[in-house]
Design an enzyme around this catalytic site. Structure first.
Site, PDB file in Angstrom:
ATOM      1  N   SER A  53      -2.865  11.036  -5.095  1.00  0.00           N
ATOM      2  CA  SER A  53      -3.594  10.551  -3.932  1.00  0.00           C
ATOM      3  C   SER A  53      -3.661  11.648  -2.877  1.00  0.00           C
ATOM      4  O   SER A  53      -2.671  12.360  -2.666  1.00  0.00           O
ATOM      5  CB  SER A  53      -2.848   9.331  -3.374  1.00  0.00           C
ATOM      6  N   SER A 102      -7.071  -4.753   3.585  1.00  0.00           N
ATOM      7  CA  SER A 102      -7.179  -4.955   2.139  1.00  0.00           C
ATOM      8  C   SER A 102      -7.266  -3.669   1.319  1.00  0.00           C
ATOM      9  O   SER A 102      -7.972  -3.603   0.317  1.00  0.00           O
ATOM     10  CB  SER A 102      -8.401  -5.833   1.850  1.00  0.00           C
ATOM     11  N   SER A 103      -6.480  -2.677   1.715  1.00  0.00           N
ATOM     12  CA  SER A 103      -6.468  -1.438   0.928  1.00  0.00           C
ATOM     13  C   SER A 103      -5.899  -1.698  -0.470  1.00  0.00           C
ATOM     14  O   SER A 103      -6.324  -1.060  -1.440  1.00  0.00           O
ATOM     15  CB  SER A 103      -5.663  -0.354   1.641  1.00  0.00           C
ATOM     16  N   ASP A 147     -10.294 -11.299  -1.000  1.00  0.00           N
ATOM     17  CA  ASP A 147     -10.451  -9.849  -0.827  1.00  0.00           C
ATOM     18  C   ASP A 147     -11.248  -9.257  -1.990  1.00  0.00           C
ATOM     19  O   ASP A 147     -12.208  -8.504  -1.803  1.00  0.00           O
ATOM     20  CB  ASP A 147      -9.077  -9.174  -0.749  1.00  0.00           C
TER      21      ASP A 147
HETATM   22  C1  GLA Z   1      -4.317 -11.576   2.121  1.00  0.00           C
HETATM   23  C2  GLA Z   1      -4.625 -12.168   0.751  1.00  0.00           C
HETATM   24  C3  GLA Z   1      -5.890 -13.025   0.806  1.00  0.00           C
HETATM   25  C4  GLA Z   1      -5.836 -14.042   1.946  1.00  0.00           C
HETATM   26  C5  GLA Z   1      -5.418 -13.372   3.263  1.00  0.00           C
HETATM   27  C6  GLA Z   1      -5.206 -14.364   4.364  1.00  0.00           C
HETATM   28  O1  GLA Z   1      -5.301 -10.655   2.484  1.00  0.00           O
HETATM   29  O2  GLA Z   1      -4.814 -11.148  -0.185  1.00  0.00           O
HETATM   30  O3  GLA Z   1      -6.081 -13.648  -0.445  1.00  0.00           O
HETATM   31  O4  GLA Z   1      -4.982 -15.102   1.631  1.00  0.00           O
HETATM   32  O5  GLA Z   1      -4.236 -12.604   3.098  1.00  0.00           O
HETATM   33  O6  GLA Z   1      -6.384 -15.018   4.686  1.00  0.00           O
END
Ligand code: GLA
Length: 370
Positions: A53, A102-103, A147
């Site tokens: 990375s 959401s990395s 996500d």
């Molecule tokens: C994380 C999880 C998702 C969701 C959010 C909260 O990002 O990966 O699936 O539950 O938390 O909304």
């Protein structure tokens, strides 16, 4: 013939509304953003997957037990695909790895798709989402599918309304005079670390609430009556039954009582806010979106207990600088907050949010994995 090299780029996401609703199969409304993770993958004939990375030190080898923490999701992706041919992966990008954007899912989606494409199999969107969701659950967090779904399906300029039961999705155009500004709280909230148990406690708590409401399977999304009556009928706290503590990977070990009434109140009211934010965006009513963001944050900080002082500070700073509303985004426990603002007030909101931990940007609704 398998390809010798492929490049796959996956975006992060900012959830606009519907927080902690997806694992109860209730709707969400996220956007994919311009910050991305890119995987350059090259076929190797030694049967081993390796990864390096640009952001993190150390390297991953699929035949080693001693891999760096950042490569947890590379491992999860390799594992879900089973034994495949070898590959070398080079990861780069500008998506902050701090949790909340959401990395982890962007990395999982990009690695799964690049490994499949190297062996010349282009997965359908449904298949890619399913593999990425199961890979991440295998890494210990019993997440929903928000996500991965938005990372795969998003289109530029649009939010994505996602329903899970039955599965459906539809675009929601973001009006041009609306800006979403995101800021970092200063505290990381990586899914794999301390946040994992606190997240899984919410999953198990929501299942327990659904079970106490007589739902089978125990999923709050199956409730079809009046939310207020349902919540009032629940005890404040309940010990999760043994069977509800089972996770895809292992078991949720803590059997302390969980605040099921407060959890259910958050989830059932948040689901209504998803409909309301969608309607407000379609009507171009920024003030209404802002009030719903504020109500969501109050519920996440109060009933659901996932805010932090840093997230509360971001939300207050944004509102004082003229945002129409603000809330934490993602799982909470640290990470990032999102504010909604008229475009002409967004520079001030951005500057105010950047005072909290030095990192803020305007999130641009962007296309999904490519
Ligand atoms: C994380 C999880 C998702 C969701 C959010 C909260 O990002 O990966 O699936 O539950 O938390 O909304």
């Amino acid at each position: 013939m398998a390809s010798a090299t492929v490049t796959v780029s996956a975006p992060g996401r900012v959830n606009l509304i519907g927080e902690h609703t997806d694992y109860s199969l209730l709707p969400v409304l996220p956007i994919a953003i311009q910050r991305r993770i890119t995987v350059h993958a090259q076929a190797c004939d030694n049967g081993i997957v390796t990864a390096v990375s640009d952001t993190f030190a150390g390297s991953f080898r699929s035949d080693s037990e001693d891999n760096p923490a950042w490569s947890r999701y590379v491992h999860a992706a390799v594992k879900i695909l089973g034994s495949r041919s070898g590959a070398h992966l080079h990861l780069e990008g500008d998506l902050p790895p701090t949790g909340g954007l959401s990395s982890s899912s962007a990395l999982t989606v990009a690695v799964v798709r690049s490994l499949l494409e190297l062996s010349d199999s282009r997965p359908s969107d449904d298949h890619l989402i399913d593999l990425a969701v199961r890979a991440e659950r295998g890494a210990g967090v019993e997440g929903g599918a928000m996500d991965q779904t938005v990372i795969v399906r998003a289109q530029a300029g649009e939010a994505l309304r996602i329903d899970f039961d039955p599965p459906a999705h539809r675009p929601v155009a973001v009006p041009p005079d609306v800006a979403f500004v995101v800021g970092y709280s200063g505290a990381p909230a990586q899914k794999g670390d301390e946040a994992r148990d606190r997240y899984n406690a919410r999953v198990v708590g929501c299942r327990t609430a659904a079970h106490l409401l007589g739902l089978d399977p125990p999923i709050l999304g199956r409730f079809s009556g009046t939310a207020k009556d349902a919540v009032e009928s629940l005890p404040d706290e309940a010990v999760p039954p043994e069977g509800l503590r089972l996770l895809s990977e292992g078991r949720f070990e803590d059997s302390s009582p969980l605040p099921v009434k407060a959890y259910a109140r958050h989830v059932l009211t948040e689901a209504v806010r998803v409909d309301d934010v969608e309607a407000a965006l379609r009507a171009g009513d920024i003030d209404a979106v802002g009030s719903l963001f504020d109500a969501s944050h109050a519920s996440l900080a109060g009933d659901f207990g996932v805010s932090t002082p840093g997230l509360d500070a971001l939300v207050s700073a944004a509102r004082e600088a003229g945002a129409s509303g603000a809330r934490l985004t993602g799982a909470g426990f640290g990470g990032w907050a999102v504010a909604v603002s008229p475009v002409d007030r967004s520079p001030g909101v951005l500057a105010a949010m950047a005072t909290v931990a030095g990192e803020a940007f305007v999130a641009i609704p962007s296309e999904g994995v490519r």
